[in-house]
Enzyme design. Sequence first.
Site, PDB file in Angstrom:
ATOM      1  N   ASN A   8       0.835  -1.203   0.000  1.00 26.76           N
ATOM      2  CA  ASN A   8       0.000   0.000   0.000  1.00 26.76           C
ATOM      3  C   ASN A   8       0.871   1.255   0.000  1.00 26.76           C
ATOM      4  O   ASN A   8       2.093   1.173  -0.011  1.00 26.76           O
ATOM      5  CB  ASN A   8      -0.949  -0.020   1.194  1.00 26.76           C
ATOM      6  CG  ASN A   8      -0.185  -0.069   2.502  1.00 26.76           C
ATOM      7  OD1 ASN A   8       0.508   0.863   2.867  1.00 26.76           O
ATOM      8  ND2 ASN A   8      -0.273  -1.208   3.188  1.00 26.76           N
ATOM      9  N   LYS A  44     -13.215   1.024  15.989  1.00 34.39           N
ATOM     10  CA  LYS A  44     -11.920   0.334  16.086  1.00 34.39           C
ATOM     11  C   LYS A  44     -11.414   0.292  17.515  1.00 34.39           C
ATOM     12  O   LYS A  44     -10.812  -0.691  17.938  1.00 34.39           O
ATOM     13  CB  LYS A  44     -10.886   1.050  15.203  1.00 34.39           C
ATOM     14  CG  LYS A  44     -10.838   0.439  13.827  1.00 34.39           C
ATOM     15  CD  LYS A  44      -9.954   1.149  12.862  1.00 34.39           C
ATOM     16  CE  LYS A  44     -10.497   0.837  11.466  1.00 34.39           C
ATOM     17  NZ  LYS A  44      -9.864   1.586  10.420  1.00 34.39           N
ATOM     18  N   LYS A  97     -10.620  -3.400  18.755  1.00 31.23           N
ATOM     19  CA  LYS A  97      -9.217  -3.817  18.879  1.00 31.23           C
ATOM     20  C   LYS A  97      -8.768  -3.883  20.336  1.00 31.23           C
ATOM     21  O   LYS A  97      -7.725  -4.443  20.635  1.00 31.23           O
ATOM     22  CB  LYS A  97      -8.317  -2.851  18.119  1.00 31.23           C
ATOM     23  CG  LYS A  97      -8.755  -2.618  16.684  1.00 31.23           C
ATOM     24  CD  LYS A  97      -7.708  -3.042  15.709  1.00 31.23           C
ATOM     25  CE  LYS A  97      -8.166  -2.754  14.293  1.00 31.23           C
ATOM     26  NZ  LYS A  97      -7.208  -3.217  13.313  1.00 31.23           N
TER      27      LYS A  97
END
Length: 396
Positions: A210, A337, A341
């Site tokens: 990426n 998130k 996470k």
Amino acid sequence: MDIKRVLLIVGGGIAAYKALELTRLLRKAGVAVRPVLTRAGAQFVTPLSLSALAEDKVYSDLFSLTDEAEMGHIELSRQTDLIVVAPATADLMAKAANGLADDLASTTLLATDKPVLMAPAMNVRMWEHPATRRNRATLQADGVQFVGPDEGAMACGEFGEGRLAEPQAIFEAAMAMLAGPAGQPLKGHRAIVTAGPTAEPIDPVRLLTNRSSGRQGYAIAAALADLGCEVTLVSGPTALPAPRGVRRVEVETAREMLAACEAALPADIAVCVAAVADWRPETCGVAKVKKGDAAPTLTLVENPDILATLSKSKTRPKLVVGFAAETHDVEAYAQGKLARKGCDWIVANDVSIDGVMGGDRNTVAVITQGGIERWAPADKAEVARKLALRMAEAVS
Ligand code: CTP
């Protein structure tokens, strides 16, 4: 209390007048300021104003008998705690990056082993020129710290990045560097920082990767190290030099990155800035995939989630920070998130803003259990410094 001393190098640029205000702020805070004015700098501010505000003589000539007799360039560097270059012109940066020494300012910069803070100011195209970018990366790798430049309207009539940081911001950065051991609140602490992209092999010649440049992660590793932290930077492939004082472990794949992070535990802080590939090709043969009649099908399998794994680890760092690079609904995704996470903070940034990916600036919001804090756009190094200070407060 010891009086702190700054050697202030004033380069030649329209922004040189701001060096006068900086001198005033430093003097007001009880810091001794010894000015060095370059020949070009003297076209913009007079030695008299600088000397009056600094309450010291202005040094400008490498070959002046009186200057050298009173205070040679070696002595100038010896008798200071910090060198501040404001404005740091493209020319001064280029000289310092290449070790050139043909006037008092550049010779002092080469002769010094003291910390250096540069506040660049120049036309936006000069700032963005690959030569200046290279010089800045070299100087950063040499341990030079930067404040600014800011974005805005310029004296040359253009708009962009290249304006000298405000005197108050330069003053604050200088004071933080002068704080010395007291400014190293993370001494005795350990941190793991992941940065850059991962590269997942498809075959021996092809990769899934990426656009992450690694800049923000590298800046955070450097900022933590500046606060005295022992930093392991686990980095995917980038073109960046390892910041001074940071141990870098170079990896390619997500699995290698996780293994390197786990090997670096225990740590007090983990900051996952890397743009980890969520998926990897299931297999990577030893032979190159050849072009056939039909397009090949890639079977992907999920990569380990490094942030989630560290957050759940038995030896979980006290503070685990994740990043969320999003192109839309930035804050809502970041909130999600944080919960998913199991980390303590998510630093959200909107990568749809032009120039964030691979650029020098970033606009972030810090999301914690307690709420959300939106920060103004800033240079990635400044975002990193501010975050590192926050992390220091959180773990000490
Ligand atoms: N991250 C990680 N390991 C992964 C994926 C992500 O450590 N395998 C970390 C990143 O370093 C970042 C955070 O998780 O700190 C969020 O990464 P991001 O790619 O935005 O999140 P994803 O979980 O991949 O979610 P999505 O792709 O849906 O946005």
